[in-house]
Scaffold this active site. Structure first.
Site, PDB file in Angstrom:
ATOM      1  N   ALA A 162      10.053   9.770  -2.320  1.00  0.00           N
ATOM      2  CA  ALA A 162       9.248   8.542  -2.374  1.00  0.00           C
ATOM      3  C   ALA A 162      10.080   7.318  -2.031  1.00  0.00           C
ATOM      4  O   ALA A 162       9.850   6.233  -2.560  1.00  0.00           O
ATOM      5  CB  ALA A 162       8.637   8.389  -3.768  1.00  0.00           C
TER       6      ALA A 162
ATOM      7  N   TYR B 101       5.946  15.363  -1.619  1.00  0.00           N
ATOM      8  CA  TYR B 101       6.051  14.050  -0.984  1.00  0.00           C
ATOM      9  C   TYR B 101       5.103  13.063  -1.649  1.00  0.00           C
ATOM     10  O   TYR B 101       3.925  13.372  -1.865  1.00  0.00           O
ATOM     11  CB  TYR B 101       5.735  14.155   0.519  1.00  0.00           C
ATOM     12  CG  TYR B 101       6.718  15.034   1.251  1.00  0.00           C
ATOM     13  CD1 TYR B 101       7.819  14.490   1.895  1.00  0.00           C
ATOM     14  CD2 TYR B 101       6.560  16.418   1.255  1.00  0.00           C
ATOM     15  CE1 TYR B 101       8.738  15.306   2.547  1.00  0.00           C
ATOM     16  CE2 TYR B 101       7.473  17.245   1.896  1.00  0.00           C
ATOM     17  CZ  TYR B 101       8.564  16.681   2.535  1.00  0.00           C
ATOM     18  OH  TYR B 101       9.478  17.487   3.160  1.00  0.00           O
TER      19      TYR B 101
ATOM     20  N   ASN C  35       5.189  22.669  10.361  1.00  0.00           N
ATOM     21  CA  ASN C  35       5.747  22.517   9.020  1.00  0.00           C
ATOM     22  C   ASN C  35       5.068  21.361   8.294  1.00  0.00           C
ATOM     23  O   ASN C  35       4.919  20.274   8.844  1.00  0.00           O
ATOM     24  CB  ASN C  35       7.252  22.237   9.146  1.00  0.00           C
ATOM     25  CG  ASN C  35       7.883  21.884   7.821  1.00  0.00           C
ATOM     26  OD1 ASN C  35       7.597  22.505   6.801  1.00  0.00           O
ATOM     27  ND2 ASN C  35       8.752  20.884   7.835  1.00  0.00           N
TER      28      ASN C  35
ATOM     29  N   HIS D 211     -31.479 -12.462 -21.713  1.00  0.00           N
ATOM     30  CA  HIS D 211     -31.030 -13.127 -20.500  1.00  0.00           C
ATOM     31  C   HIS D 211     -30.171 -14.349 -20.807  1.00  0.00           C
ATOM     32  O   HIS D 211     -30.309 -14.999 -21.845  1.00  0.00           O
ATOM     33  CB  HIS D 211     -32.208 -13.571 -19.614  1.00  0.00           C
ATOM     34  CG  HIS D 211     -33.494 -13.746 -20.345  1.00  0.00           C
ATOM     35  ND1 HIS D 211     -34.617 -13.010 -20.050  1.00  0.00           N
ATOM     36  CD2 HIS D 211     -33.831 -14.541 -21.383  1.00  0.00           C
ATOM     37  CE1 HIS D 211     -35.595 -13.354 -20.870  1.00  0.00           C
ATOM     38  NE2 HIS D 211     -35.145 -14.279 -21.683  1.00  0.00           N
TER      39      HIS D 211
ATOM     40  N   TYR E 245     -14.317 -19.934 -29.272  1.00  0.00           N
ATOM     41  CA  TYR E 245     -12.956 -20.381 -28.949  1.00  0.00           C
ATOM     42  C   TYR E 245     -12.826 -21.875 -29.202  1.00  0.00           C
ATOM     43  O   TYR E 245     -13.606 -22.673 -28.684  1.00  0.00           O
ATOM     44  CB  TYR E 245     -12.664 -20.059 -27.478  1.00  0.00           C
ATOM     45  CG  TYR E 245     -11.263 -20.365 -27.024  1.00  0.00           C
ATOM     46  CD1 TYR E 245     -10.160 -19.906 -27.729  1.00  0.00           C
ATOM     47  CD2 TYR E 245     -11.044 -21.099 -25.865  1.00  0.00           C
ATOM     48  CE1 TYR E 245      -8.869 -20.176 -27.295  1.00  0.00           C
ATOM     49  CE2 TYR E 245      -9.766 -21.370 -25.411  1.00  0.00           C
ATOM     50  CZ  TYR E 245      -8.675 -20.909 -26.134  1.00  0.00           C
ATOM     51  OH  TYR E 245      -7.401 -21.179 -25.701  1.00  0.00           O
TER      52      TYR E 245
END
EC number: 2.7.7.23
Length: 456
Positions: free
Chosen positions: A12, A103, A169, A363, A387
């Site tokens: 990697a 890989y 390969n 809603h 808050y």
């Protein structure tokens, strides 16, 4: 077949220049997960004793992203080929274990294929994963004599006759630790690229009289690597098509399998229906007869039996009990919990809030840091003011409460059972059971009122 323990090496270290990105190539995501994480997961599923991750470019980002306990980080400071990468990891190999080479940019390799490769590895030899391509240009060719693998020739080093070979390969192989260390020590860079090729060990093994067994993957996509974003996008669609096929065969109704993304895991009940352009992320659980409308995003959430989520709703880290209805255009943020039969309508947002059995927020409402009882009606435009500019505070609402439209509940505040809150009220103090509460500016009427006239 080898009964030895097994460790895995994952290459990697590449930069991924053709990705045109500051992010290391193997950290680009497929199905919501870094490509290299797919490979690490496969290694872990195989029962690897250790996973050696050979890294180079972007090492700090890799370490920040990957948190596997059994990762052994191996630095490849210079990228001088696959053989050179394996040489960096070789000091960590045990002589009596098998070493599987994978890989980080080949994310779809399957555990089943790797199990077959491991089982096929001959004692003292090499198991090699190969495929046949109609157009093998650019790939290393598998050379054979009397059908026995004798070596691998890279495309740039191949003769015209060798370039006609279609078996190529994939780069994935398995060999014994002691043998692999011996072969790696003999590698040279006497080739067109001036690199150390891991593929040269195949000829070494053949010259020693060792057997090399080739195995083919179940699907070509398993061994397709990623060098650019187009290839990554193509593999994403391959992966998603495979997930959609599995779900359809398991009884999930996907209205358009080509417009569905699963970026994690899904546990589902019977008769689940999912409309188009739905994204499921993380770990999602859907009960029986759940319906998901078009364009919804659901992440790390549990949806109970008979729930319906209408189009374009976002549900994240939330819990819905049976028979709840959501949306359209609803947003449930982390910590949202709906008890049985609760309803959240369009443009309602919840965070760290619980909505009781049969309660409704139809809603245009925000419910944050709130505990809401059963059979409560939350009118349009209601806001829990949680808050204060520095800290969050809680709102508690009892059972059978009616909250009129455009109400503000300034936390911390507690509303008792059976309370009625008139529309337009700002609640700043606790309310006892069964009270009516209203706070409005007196309504003023001015007869004969005329609107201002624009000045010319």
């Amino acid at each position: 077949m080898s009964n030895s323990a097994m460790s895995v090496v994952i290459l990697a270290a590449g930069k991924g220049t053709r990705m045109y990105s500051d992010l290391p190539k193997v950290l680009h995501t497929l199905a919501g997960k870094p490509m290299v994480q797919h490979v690490i997961d496969a290694a872990n599923d195989l029962g690897a004793c250790a996973v050696h991750l050979v890294y180079g470019h972007g090492g700090d980002l890799l370490r920040q992203t990957l948190h596997e306990d059994n990762l052994n980080w191996v630095l490849q400071a210079e990228q001088l080929g696959t053989g050179h990468a394996m040489q960096q990891a070789a000091p960590f190999f045990n002589d009596d274990e098998d070493i599987l080479m994978l890989y980080g940019d080949v994310p779809l390799i399957s555990v089943e294929t790797l199990q077959r490769l491991r089982a096929a590895k001959p004692l003292g030899g090499i198991g090699l994963l190969t495929v046949k391509l109609d157009n093998p240009t650019g790939y290393g060719r598998i050379t054979r004599e009397n059908d026995q693998v004798t070596g691998i020739v890279e495309h740039k080093d191949a003769s015209e006759a060798q370039r006609q070979i279609q078996e190529i390969n994939t780069g994935i192989l398995i060999a014994g630790g002691a043998d692999l260390k011996r072969w790696l020590a003999k590698l040279t860079n006497n080739n067109a690229q001036g690199e150390y090729y891991i593929t040269d060990i195949i000829a070494m093994a053949y010259q020693e009289g060792r057997e090399i067994v080739a195995v083919h993957p179940q699907r070509l996509s398993e061994v397709e690597g990623v060098n650019n974003r187009l290839q990554l996008a193509r593999l994403e669609r391959v992966y998603q098509a495979e997930q959609a096929e599995k779900l359809l065969l398991a009884g999930v109704m996907l209205r358009d399998p080509a417009r569905f993304d699963l970026r994690g895991t899904l546990q589902h009940g019977r008769d689940v229906e999912i409309d188009t352009n739905v994204i499921l992320e993380g770990n999602v659980v859907l009960g029986d007869r759940v319906k998901i409308g078009a364009g919804c995003v659901i992440k790390n959430s549990t949806i109970g039996d008979d729930c319906e989520i209408s189009p374009y709703s976002v549900v994240e880290d939330a819990q819905l009990q049976a028979a709840c209805t959501i949306g359209p255009f609803a947003r449930l943020r982390p910590g949202a919990e709906l008890l049985e039969g609760a309803h959240v309508g369009n443009f309602v947002e919840m965070k760290k809030a619980r909505l009781g059995k049969g309660s409704k927020a139809g809603h245009l409402t925000y419910l944050g840091d709130a505990e809401i009882g059963d059979n409560v009606n939350i009118g349009a435009g209601t806001i829990t003011c949680n808050y204060d500019g520095a800290n969050k505070h809680k709102t508690i609402i009892g059972d059978d409460v009616f909250v009129g439209s455009d109400t503000q509940l300034v936390a911390p505040v507690t509303v008792g059972n059976g309370v009625t809150i008139a529309a337009g009220t700002t609640v700043t103090r606790n309310i006892a059971d069964n009270e009516l509460v209203l706070s409005r500016v007196p309504q003023v009427h001015k007869q004969g009122w005329q609107r201002p006239v624009k000045k010319k």
